[in-house]
Enzyme design. Structure first.
Site, PDB file in Angstrom:
ATOM      1  N   ASP A  91       0.837  -1.195   0.000  1.00 28.67           N
ATOM      2  CA  ASP A  91       0.000   0.000   0.000  1.00 28.67           C
ATOM      3  C   ASP A  91       0.878   1.253   0.000  1.00 28.67           C
ATOM      4  OD1 ASP A  91       0.506   0.944   2.853  1.00 28.67           O
ATOM      5  OD2 ASP A  91      -0.341  -1.021   3.293  1.00 28.67           O
ATOM      6  N   HIS A 106       8.414  -5.488  -1.406  1.00 27.48           N
ATOM      7  CA  HIS A 106       7.459  -6.409  -2.031  1.00 27.48           C
ATOM      8  C   HIS A 106       6.623  -5.721  -3.104  1.00 27.48           C
ATOM      9  CE1 HIS A 106       7.763  -9.212   1.701  1.00 27.48           C
ATOM     10  NE2 HIS A 106       8.713  -9.430   0.819  1.00 27.48           N
ATOM     11  N   ALA A 216       0.331  -0.958  17.024  1.00 27.91           N
ATOM     12  CA  ALA A 216       1.287  -0.048  16.389  1.00 27.91           C
ATOM     13  C   ALA A 216       0.847   1.402  16.515  1.00 27.91           C
ATOM     14  CB  ALA A 216       1.458  -0.416  14.917  1.00 27.91           C
TER      15      ALA A 216
END
Length: 234
Positions: A91, A106, A216
């Site tokens: 993203d 990735h 997070a």
């Protein structure tokens, strides 16, 4: 060269509503990656693969950066040229949070690439099985993501940075995806301090000097505030 390397995984975007991959409710618990995320799957059924990534692209575009993304962008602004941000995520939430020069090992959902000449271009909202490369006009357009069996991108640059860093931090990663999971070993051999920030300790938690457990969106802003105040100590 950056002296601090930060690696983020799916866990940092999970709080923005994007699914992870390997937890019990993750993408690969619901879909077979061999049918959707390999060059062979694309060759066998490009329409099915494109539809899967069209849905993921739409979800990523609808998601918004969360406090963890924003905190890392704040750290980069405060310490320019000192922090290298590396992400396993496809993203663009780091970029939309204000981070610069993030290395996507990735690949990226918002890019397309040719399966023949490797040319890249901005991906449209939806890609179709018969889309062709605008550069060579013969190759098929595919999502510019790294599939199973393919080599992560920027890996040499990231490994070199890890071999020279003094702090290596992993945020929201399962620690099961190699060779990226081995970067902590490179940093540790270089004498770097190593930190994991995860909802729960990962399978590689024992390789780190310190593990900070929790969401997070909470733990990363706390950690960044401590770093910027000079109060973070191992």
């Amino acid at each position: 060269m950056a002296r601090k390397v930060i690696l983020t995984g799916a866990g940092i975007s999970a709080e923005s509503g994007l699914p992870t991959f390997r937890d019990p409710k993750g993408l690969w618990a619901r879909f077979d990656p061999m049918d959707l995320a390999t060059p062979e799957a694309f060759a066998r059924d490009p329409a099915k693969v494109q539809a899967f990534y069209n849905d993921r692209r739409a979800a990523a575009r609808a998601a918004q950066p969360n406090p963890a993304h924003l905190a890392l962008a704040q750290l980069q602004r405060a310490r320019p040229d000192e922090v290298l941000l590396v992400t396993q995520n496809v993203d663009d939430l780091h970029e939309r949070a204000g981070s610069t020069d993030a290395l996507h090992v990735h690949g990226r959902l918002d890019e397309a690439r040719c399966d023949s000449c490797a040319h890249r271009w901005p991906a449209p909202a939806r890609m179709a099985a018969g889309d062709r490369c605008p550069a060579c006009a013969s190759g098929l357009a595919r999502p510019a993501v790294v599939w199973f069996g393919e080599v992560p991108e920027h890996l040499d640059k990231v490994a070199e940075a890890c071999s020279r860093c003094d702090l290596f931090v992993v945020i929201g990663s399962s620690g099961t995806v190699w060779p990226v999971a081995g970067l902590v070993d490179i940093a540790a051999r270089a004498g770097a301090q190593t930190v994991e920030i995860n909802l729960d300790p990962s399978v590689r938690a024992g390789a780190f000097d310190r593990v900070l457990a929790g969401p997070a969106s909470v733990r990363v802003p706390e950690w960044v505030a401590q770093v910027l105040a000079g109060r973070f100590k191992l």
